[in-house]
Design a protein around this motif. Structure first.
Motif, PDB file in Angstrom:
ATOM      1  N   GLY A  26       0.825  -1.216   0.000  1.00 34.83           N
ATOM      2  CA  GLY A  26       0.000   0.000   0.000  1.00 34.83           C
ATOM      3  C   GLY A  26       0.852   1.256   0.000  1.00 34.83           C
ATOM      4  N   VAL A  27       2.142   1.148   0.383  1.00 35.09           N
ATOM      5  CA  VAL A  27       3.032   2.320   0.306  1.00 35.09           C
ATOM      6  C   VAL A  27       3.943   2.187  -0.918  1.00 35.09           C
ATOM      7  CG1 VAL A  27       3.062   2.781   2.789  1.00 35.09           C
ATOM      8  CG2 VAL A  27       4.795   1.271   1.796  1.00 35.09           C
ATOM      9  N   GLY A  28       3.526   1.351  -1.850  1.00 33.25           N
ATOM     10  CA  GLY A  28       4.366   1.099  -3.031  1.00 33.25           C
ATOM     11  C   GLY A  28       5.120  -0.190  -2.835  1.00 33.25           C
ATOM     12  N   PRO A  29       5.640  -0.788  -3.925  1.00 30.16           N
ATOM     13  CA  PRO A  29       6.311  -2.087  -3.791  1.00 30.16           C
ATOM     14  C   PRO A  29       7.646  -1.966  -3.058  1.00 30.16           C
ATOM     15  CG  PRO A  29       6.410  -1.287  -6.067  1.00 30.16           C
ATOM     16  CD  PRO A  29       5.607  -0.288  -5.305  1.00 30.16           C
ATOM     17  N   LEU A  30       7.891  -2.916  -2.179  1.00 28.30           N
ATOM     18  CA  LEU A  30       9.183  -3.006  -1.485  1.00 28.30           C
ATOM     19  C   LEU A  30       9.922  -4.163  -2.136  1.00 28.30           C
ATOM     20  CD1 LEU A  30       7.653  -2.829   2.085  1.00 28.30           C
ATOM     21  CD2 LEU A  30       8.978  -1.013   0.998  1.00 28.30           C
ATOM     22  N   ILE A  31      11.154  -3.893  -2.569  1.00 31.11           N
ATOM     23  CA  ILE A  31      11.869  -4.905  -3.368  1.00 31.11           C
ATOM     24  C   ILE A  31      13.023  -5.499  -2.560  1.00 31.11           C
ATOM     25  CG2 ILE A  31      13.192  -5.241  -5.511  1.00 31.11           C
ATOM     26  CD1 ILE A  31      11.439  -2.895  -6.617  1.00 31.11           C
ATOM     27  N   PHE A  32      13.086  -6.842  -2.579  1.00 26.13           N
ATOM     28  CA  PHE A  32      14.089  -7.531  -1.764  1.00 26.13           C
ATOM     29  C   PHE A  32      14.831  -8.606  -2.574  1.00 26.13           C
ATOM     30  CE2 PHE A  32      10.596  -6.333   1.094  1.00 26.13           C
ATOM     31  CZ  PHE A  32      11.288  -5.521   1.982  1.00 26.13           C
ATOM     32  N   ASP A  33      16.028  -8.959  -2.073  1.00 27.45           N
ATOM     33  CA  ASP A  33      16.735 -10.131  -2.625  1.00 27.45           C
ATOM     34  C   ASP A  33      16.052 -11.410  -2.159  1.00 27.45           C
ATOM     35  OD1 ASP A  33      18.845  -8.660  -3.919  1.00 27.45           O
ATOM     36  OD2 ASP A  33      19.637  -8.240  -1.917  1.00 27.45           O
ATOM     37  N   SER A  34      15.557 -11.393  -0.923  1.00 29.63           N
ATOM     38  CA  SER A  34      14.815 -12.547  -0.366  1.00 29.63           C
ATOM     39  C   SER A  34      13.841 -12.039   0.674  1.00 29.63           C
ATOM     40  CB  SER A  34      15.740 -13.519   0.367  1.00 29.63           C
ATOM     41  OG  SER A  34      16.436 -14.356  -0.506  1.00 29.63           O
ATOM     42  N   ILE A  35      12.737 -12.747   0.836  1.00 31.19           N
ATOM     43  CA  ILE A  35      11.896 -12.496   2.012  1.00 31.19           C
ATOM     44  C   ILE A  35      11.804 -13.779   2.830  1.00 31.19           C
ATOM     45  CG2 ILE A  35      10.495 -10.594   1.090  1.00 31.19           C
ATOM     46  CD1 ILE A  35       8.249 -12.620   0.578  1.00 31.19           C
ATOM     47  N   TYR A  36      11.721 -13.596   4.139  1.00 29.41           N
ATOM     48  CA  TYR A  36      11.473 -14.712   5.050  1.00 29.41           C
ATOM     49  C   TYR A  36      10.034 -14.627   5.526  1.00 29.41           C
ATOM     50  CZ  TYR A  36      16.253 -16.333   5.482  1.00 29.41           C
ATOM     51  OH  TYR A  36      17.471 -16.886   5.222  1.00 29.41           O
ATOM     52  N   SER A  37       9.375 -15.767   5.573  1.00 27.93           N
ATOM     53  CA  SER A  37       8.043 -15.830   6.164  1.00 27.93           C
ATOM     54  C   SER A  37       8.212 -16.199   7.627  1.00 27.93           C
ATOM     55  CB  SER A  37       7.206 -16.888   5.446  1.00 27.93           C
ATOM     56  OG  SER A  37       5.960 -17.007   6.084  1.00 27.93           O
ATOM     57  N   ALA A  38       7.776 -15.316   8.509  1.00 28.11           N
ATOM     58  CA  ALA A  38       7.825 -15.606   9.952  1.00 28.11           C
ATOM     59  C   ALA A  38       6.395 -15.686  10.472  1.00 28.11           C
ATOM     60  CB  ALA A  38       8.629 -14.535  10.683  1.00 28.11           C
ATOM     61  N   MET A  39       5.589 -16.485   9.775  1.00 31.73           N
ATOM     62  CA  MET A  39       4.156 -16.580  10.088  1.00 31.73           C
ATOM     63  C   MET A  39       3.863 -17.693  11.097  1.00 31.73           C
ATOM     64  SD  MET A  39       2.809 -14.201   8.246  1.00 31.73           S
ATOM     65  CE  MET A  39       1.113 -14.637   8.520  1.00 31.73           C
ATOM     66  N   GLY A  40       4.900 -18.420  11.504  1.00 29.74           N
ATOM     67  CA  GLY A  40       4.674 -19.517  12.452  1.00 29.74           C
ATOM     68  C   GLY A  40       4.362 -20.831  11.745  1.00 29.74           C
ATOM     69  N   SER A  41       4.094 -21.853  12.528  1.00 34.23           N
ATOM     70  CA  SER A  41       3.897 -23.207  11.985  1.00 34.23           C
ATOM     71  C   SER A  41       2.742 -23.907  12.686  1.00 34.23           C
ATOM     72  CB  SER A  41       5.142 -24.065  12.243  1.00 34.23           C
ATOM     73  OG  SER A  41       6.278 -23.452  11.734  1.00 34.23           O
ATOM     74  N   ASP A  42       2.159 -24.855  11.946  1.00 33.19           N
ATOM     75  CA  ASP A  42       1.224 -25.797  12.581  1.00 33.19           C
ATOM     76  C   ASP A  42       1.999 -27.063  12.856  1.00 33.19           C
ATOM     77  OD1 ASP A  42      -1.064 -24.334  12.645  1.00 33.19           O
ATOM     78  OD2 ASP A  42      -1.822 -25.043  10.714  1.00 33.19           O
ATOM     79  N   VAL A  43       2.059 -27.457  14.110  1.00 31.50           N
ATOM     80  CA  VAL A  43       2.764 -28.691  14.465  1.00 31.50           C
ATOM     81  C   VAL A  43       1.796 -29.855  14.257  1.00 31.50           C
ATOM     82  CG1 VAL A  43       4.063 -29.889  16.256  1.00 31.50           C
ATOM     83  CG2 VAL A  43       4.032 -27.380  16.210  1.00 31.50           C
ATOM     84  N   ARG A  44       2.259 -30.871  13.527  1.00 34.91           N
ATOM     85  CA  ARG A  44       1.351 -31.994  13.234  1.00 34.91           C
ATOM     86  C   ARG A  44       1.371 -33.002  14.395  1.00 34.91           C
ATOM     87  NH1 ARG A  44       4.082 -32.537   8.001  1.00 34.91           N
ATOM     88  NH2 ARG A  44       3.072 -31.246   6.438  1.00 34.91           N
ATOM     89  N   SER A  45       0.878 -32.547  15.538  1.00 33.88           N
ATOM     90  CA  SER A  45       0.925 -33.388  16.745  1.00 33.88           C
ATOM     91  C   SER A  45      -0.439 -33.996  17.077  1.00 33.88           C
ATOM     92  CB  SER A  45       1.422 -32.545  17.928  1.00 33.88           C
ATOM     93  OG  SER A  45       0.636 -31.367  18.035  1.00 33.88           O
ATOM     94  N   GLY A  46      -1.457 -33.718  16.236  1.00 39.53           N
ATOM     95  CA  GLY A  46      -2.836 -34.109  16.551  1.00 39.53           C
ATOM     96  C   GLY A  46      -3.033 -35.604  16.794  1.00 39.53           C
ATOM     97  N   LEU A  47      -2.359 -36.459  16.003  1.00 42.98           N
ATOM     98  CA  LEU A  47      -2.522 -37.909  16.177  1.00 42.98           C
ATOM     99  C   LEU A  47      -2.078 -38.316  17.586  1.00 42.98           C
ATOM    100  CD1 LEU A  47      -0.915 -39.297  12.889  1.00 42.98           C
ATOM    101  CD2 LEU A  47      -3.343 -39.445  13.514  1.00 42.98           C
ATOM    102  N   ALA A  48      -0.968 -37.729  18.017  1.00 39.77           N
ATOM    103  CA  ALA A  48      -0.393 -38.105  19.314  1.00 39.77           C
ATOM    104  C   ALA A  48      -1.215 -37.519  20.458  1.00 39.77           C
ATOM    105  CB  ALA A  48       1.049 -37.624  19.395  1.00 39.77           C
TER     106      ALA A  48
END
Ligand SMILES: Cc1cc2nc3c(=O)[nH]c(=O)nc-3n(C[C@H](O)[C@H](O)[C@H](O)COP(=O)(O)OP(=O)(O)OC[C@H]3O[C@@H](n4cnc5c(N)ncnc54)[C@H](O)[C@@H]3O)c2cc1C
Length: 302
Positions: A215-237
């Protein structure tokens, strides 16, 4: 009744399968084809592979090595595990099996950046324009221009970790305004990290760059990291009664035993460092503990 059913054929499950078959134990290895290792274009921090190795090549080699001892990966999703007097009942979508022990090696699922289409996601990942794991590949972005999509303590901590690799860092809120308290804002500010409000609305790939529209214009990077977290597949246990910690990872002791007798866990799904070397190490420990546990239930002599 098998000696062990392994759920998951990533680096953890395949290592355990190798150890257990080499202990002359009978196993089944179920997998539904969603290993995080398959997403690795080329890992450079796995010892023994100068020049690195892709995640798919690594899994293929591990399967090939296991096959020398009879390891067979069965394509099936495990849907339920139930503790019985003598072991476990394990259900897949179209089968029912029994085993004296079960090893959970189901891994985690990394949450994607918001509003990123799957096709662009996969292309960016394979080209190193999108990354998920600074421990794994922070070295590859040394002195590069890097964006981190995330917020809160998790996003801020991941960005601070990356600060040891590059000074050119921007932390972008995925959705609307950042959730950062004054202390974290100050720490990021002191480290020279730019803070940009969201939402991230779209992404564009060019030859060697990725652009994030906020929304403030494109931000350009060599790489982006996703720090959105994870779902741990622990449900069966957990459905079988195993305990998890605050982060959702399965609680295990030093021998990879969960809180349920006969149920073990290794790799990303268990608490610990989410890395291949660690997954393999935990699986070696789990397999040997399983072997020793079985030896208390029946003679393992030849
Ligand atoms: C982009 C990226 C780059 C990475 N780079 C590196 C790196 O350079 N170095 C490094 O050490 N680590 C790296 N990692 C982390 C690494 O991939 C993981 O730590 C590793 O794969 C964990 O192994 P695992 O066996 O615990 O889980 P996984 O590899 O995720 O395997 C879990 C398996 O369980 C199966 N499964 C799940 N649920 C079920 C079910 N109900 N029934 C049947 N099967 C099931 C899945 O199909 C999957 O095959 C990276 C990760 C990503 C995403």
């Amino acid at each position: 009744m098998d000696d062990c059913i392994i759920v998951g054929a990533g680096p953890a499950g395949l290592t355990a399968a190798l150890y257990l078959t080499r202990y002359h134990l009978s196993i089944r290895l179920f997998d539904c084809g969603t290993s995080r290792a398959e997403l690795i274009p080329r890992t450079h921090n796995l010892p023994g592979f100068p020049g690195g190795i892709s995640g798919t090549d690594l899994l293929e080699r591990m399967l090939e090595q296991g096959a020398e001892y009879g390891v067979e990966r069965e394509e099936a999703k495990v849907t339920r595990i139930v503790r019985q007097d003598e072991g476990f009942e394990v259900f897949t979508e179209d089968g029912q099996f029994t085993a004296r022990t079960v090893l959970i090696a189901t891994g985690v699922f990394n949450l994607h950046p918001p509003r990123m289409e799957d096709e662009l996601h996969d292309a960016a990942l394979m080209r190193g324009l999108l990354r998920y794991c600074p421990i794994c590949d922070g070295f590859e972005v040394t002195d590069k221009r890097v964006g981190v999509i995330g917020t809160g303590r998790h996003g801020a901590a991941e960005t601070m970790f990356l600060r040891a690799f590059t000074a050119d860092l921007t932390l972008i809120a995925p959705d609307g305004e950042h959730e950062l308290d004054a202390k974290w804002r100050q720490r990021l500010d002191d480290a020279g990290i730019e803070i940009v409000e969201g939402p991230c609305t779209s992404y564009t790939l060019s030859n060697k760059r990725i652009a994030v529209e906020t929304g403030v214009g494109p931000l350009i990077f060599d790489s982006i990291y996703s720090a959105m977290g994870s779902d741990v597949r622990s449900g069966l246990a957990t459905a079988a009664g195993a305990r998890v910690g605050e982060d959702g990872a399965l609680e295990v002791d030093d021998h990879q035993r969960t809180s349920v007798e006969g149920l073990f866990a290794a790799g990303d799904v268990a608490k610990g460092l989410d890395q291949i070397s660690h997954a393999m190490g935990e699986a070696g420990v789990a397999a040997t503990t399983i072997r020793n546990y079985l030896a208390t239930k029946k003679p393992l002599w030849r």
